[in-house]
Scaffold this active site. Sequence first.
Site, PDB file in Angstrom:
ATOM      1  N   CYS A  81       0.839  -1.204   0.000  1.00 42.18           N
ATOM      2  CA  CYS A  81       0.000   0.000   0.000  1.00 42.18           C
ATOM      3  C   CYS A  81       0.878   1.260   0.000  1.00 42.18           C
ATOM      4  O   CYS A  81       1.591   1.489  -0.957  1.00 42.18           O
ATOM      5  CB  CYS A  81      -0.990  -0.059   1.168  1.00 42.18           C
ATOM      6  SG  CYS A  81      -2.319   1.128   0.974  1.00 42.18           S
ATOM      7  N   TYR A  82       0.877   2.042   1.071  1.00 45.00           N
ATOM      8  CA  TYR A  82       1.756   3.218   1.104  1.00 45.00           C
ATOM      9  C   TYR A  82       3.198   2.798   0.842  1.00 45.00           C
ATOM     10  O   TYR A  82       3.952   3.495   0.166  1.00 45.00           O
ATOM     11  CB  TYR A  82       1.649   3.941   2.459  1.00 45.00           C
ATOM     12  CG  TYR A  82       2.618   5.102   2.584  1.00 45.00           C
ATOM     13  CD1 TYR A  82       2.310   6.343   2.055  1.00 45.00           C
ATOM     14  CD2 TYR A  82       3.868   4.925   3.203  1.00 45.00           C
ATOM     15  CE1 TYR A  82       3.214   7.398   2.129  1.00 45.00           C
ATOM     16  CE2 TYR A  82       4.770   5.971   3.287  1.00 45.00           C
ATOM     17  CZ  TYR A  82       4.440   7.213   2.755  1.00 45.00           C
ATOM     18  OH  TYR A  82       5.333   8.246   2.835  1.00 45.00           O
ATOM     19  N   SER A 222       0.393 -13.307  38.131  1.00 45.32           N
ATOM     20  CA  SER A 222      -0.993 -12.872  38.324  1.00 45.32           C
ATOM     21  C   SER A 222      -1.977 -13.990  38.014  1.00 45.32           C
ATOM     22  O   SER A 222      -3.139 -13.914  38.374  1.00 45.32           O
ATOM     23  CB  SER A 222      -1.285 -11.681  37.409  1.00 45.32           C
ATOM     24  OG  SER A 222      -1.305 -12.121  36.059  1.00 45.32           O
ATOM     25  N   GLY A 223      -1.494 -15.011  37.300  1.00 44.01           N
ATOM     26  CA  GLY A 223      -2.424 -16.050  36.842  1.00 44.01           C
ATOM     27  C   GLY A 223      -2.918 -15.762  35.433  1.00 44.01           C
ATOM     28  O   GLY A 223      -3.616 -16.570  34.838  1.00 44.01           O
ATOM     29  N   GLY A 224      -2.549 -14.607  34.898  1.00 40.39           N
ATOM     30  CA  GLY A 224      -2.838 -14.294  33.497  1.00 40.39           C
ATOM     31  C   GLY A 224      -1.885 -15.108  32.623  1.00 40.39           C
ATOM     32  O   GLY A 224      -0.872 -15.613  33.113  1.00 40.39           O
ATOM     33  N   VAL A 225      -2.209 -15.213  31.338  1.00 52.51           N
ATOM     34  CA  VAL A 225      -1.418 -16.117  30.495  1.00 52.51           C
ATOM     35  C   VAL A 225       0.043 -15.662  30.367  1.00 52.51           C
ATOM     36  O   VAL A 225       0.958 -16.490  30.396  1.00 52.51           O
ATOM     37  CB  VAL A 225      -2.097 -16.360  29.114  1.00 52.51           C
ATOM     38  CG1 VAL A 225      -2.238 -15.087  28.327  1.00 52.51           C
ATOM     39  CG2 VAL A 225      -1.359 -17.397  28.310  1.00 52.51           C
ATOM     40  N   ASP A 226       0.292 -14.361  30.296  1.00 49.74           N
ATOM     41  CA  ASP A 226       1.664 -13.900  30.076  1.00 49.74           C
ATOM     42  C   ASP A 226       2.566 -14.233  31.267  1.00 49.74           C
ATOM     43  O   ASP A 226       3.640 -14.825  31.104  1.00 49.74           O
ATOM     44  CB  ASP A 226       1.709 -12.391  29.802  1.00 49.74           C
ATOM     45  CG  ASP A 226       0.860 -12.006  28.603  1.00 49.74           C
ATOM     46  OD1 ASP A 226       0.518 -12.902  27.820  1.00 49.74           O
ATOM     47  OD2 ASP A 226       0.538 -10.815  28.461  1.00 49.74           O
ATOM     48  N   SER A 227       2.150 -13.829  32.457  1.00 45.20           N
ATOM     49  CA  SER A 227       3.035 -14.095  33.597  1.00 45.20           C
ATOM     50  C   SER A 227       3.103 -15.596  33.886  1.00 45.20           C
ATOM     51  O   SER A 227       4.127 -16.096  34.342  1.00 45.20           O
ATOM     52  CB  SER A 227       2.620 -13.299  34.832  1.00 45.20           C
ATOM     53  OG  SER A 227       1.344 -13.670  35.292  1.00 45.20           O
ATOM     54  N   SER A 228       2.040 -16.338  33.577  1.00 45.20           N
ATOM     55  CA  SER A 228       2.062 -17.792  33.804  1.00 45.20           C
ATOM     56  C   SER A 228       3.087 -18.472  32.896  1.00 45.20           C
ATOM     57  O   SER A 228       3.854 -19.320  33.329  1.00 45.20           O
ATOM     58  CB  SER A 228       0.690 -18.402  33.531  1.00 45.20           C
ATOM     59  OG  SER A 228      -0.243 -17.907  34.443  1.00 45.20           O
TER      60      SER A 228
END
Length: 510
Positions: A81-82, A222-228
């Site tokens: 594109c651009y 935290s139990g979130g996917v990233d820190s897990s």
Amino acid sequence: MEKILVLDFGGQYNQLIARRVRDQHVYAEVKPFNNFSLSQIKEGGYQGIIFTGGPNSVYDPESPHYDAGILDLGIPVLGICYGAQLLAYMTGGVVSGAENSSEYGKTLLKVKQHALFQDLPEESVCWMSHTDYISSVPEGFQILANTEKCPCAAMANDERKLYGVQFHPEVTHTAYGKQILHNFLFNICECKGDWDAMDYASQAIERYRKELAGKKVLLALSGGVDSSVAALLLHKAIGQNLICVFVDHGLLRKGEGDFVENTFRKTFGVNLIRVNAGGRFLSKLAGVTDPEKKRKIIGEEFIRVFEEEAKKIGHVQVLAQGTIYPDVIESGKGASAVIKSHHNVGGLPDVISFDELIEPLRDFFKDEVRSVGGMLGLPHELVWRQPFPGPGLAVRIIGDITGDKIKILQEADAIFREEVAKAHLEEDPNQYFAVLTNTRTVGVMGDDRTYGYTVALRAVTTDDFMTAEWTRLPFDVLERASSRITNEVADVSRVVYDISSKPPATVEWE
Ligand code: XMP
């Protein structure tokens, strides 16, 4: 390692391009045009370069340009594109703009036979989004494709290995977009496609095993996917020298704190400190109704609790964070490129003294983090956990927060999630939860009048959470959730469904 550079000129699809390249097992990284020099490109050892799109017009004095020396490095270039218009401009072509030349949406593309279009039919659908177009191709280039309105929808200079496409091969609406990117990578850049997120993670594990030998590493889990995933990866590398601190602020969903603790401590044997700080958070939040104040209190208290735990451990040599690639990518929009701040454990490095910061996931996109997590054995519930805000249920309880209200919301939310799961719809809405509104309404139970809370149910469908549609959940699922919540959760007399999209509403109520 084979690498493709995605040089960002402010296009909205910069990350998507990199992801599409990685889908073909070639590593890709995004760099802003205004903060990545020609010498860095030379030293980078790239197999190919992709110029992204961008909102500008090449003749606009404010528009992003790049040192023309990039075209003489002998590295194949694909302008999109651009990016294609810029390539034409840089090599002596002409770019024109006219209202009636603009194309937007699905457009019929006619292509000639060429290595870039190998295995494409002569006609297929592509996604266009442009006003300007290449009206005269530069010397040495041939036109490879056209649409009804666009005389040069693709061009090539095979000798210099320079290519441009006016349409967007990275979006799924371009029927053969994946094939075109494949052709660029394998036919033109001569990539082998041997990159794999898990191999890359395994190499990181080996590297950390050596580099972090004998060092203590602290991670806020935290139990979130990233820190897990960051925790598991580091645990594989350094075992008990990884210390995870899990601050349970008492504002998690029903059973979540125990689930996180059991998964990490019992299943994986991770050295985990769970801090049950619910009472502390609750007393700080007593009587606070302003959403921003709630967030601030929780953020500050979180840091304080974490800091106290870190002090007990002693001097921290290494602090680890679950930062992922989209948090790291600088945008090529405008002259002042800003790095997006990572807001999950925001501010931690400022208050904890440590010698070194490591971010084991900083090269991974979310889907790659998930696939690495799955391969490391993380349970499906954690790998596919829907986003959950750092301040937790505090931003889903409107008005002041009490222990009773947290319990009511946890129960209602658990029922809603169960009903969505029973209907096998967990992967349909991207996020769904219950909210405890601050409104009491009259109800009737048996012969008695009740005056209980109103619970709102929310479910949204979205790609990026920047905009979101309310999910059209089946009425019978909503019916069952409503009936169970009003019957099983004391002090709730009414359930409503939130049918607002974002914008103008936000996903969370606070
Ligand atoms: P909003 O409400 O802004 O939410 O439309 C968009 C997405 O962000 C999540 N969210 C947060 N995540 N800390 C977080 O880590 C926060 O303070 C926060 N607030 C909102 C929200 O759940 C949704 O996925």
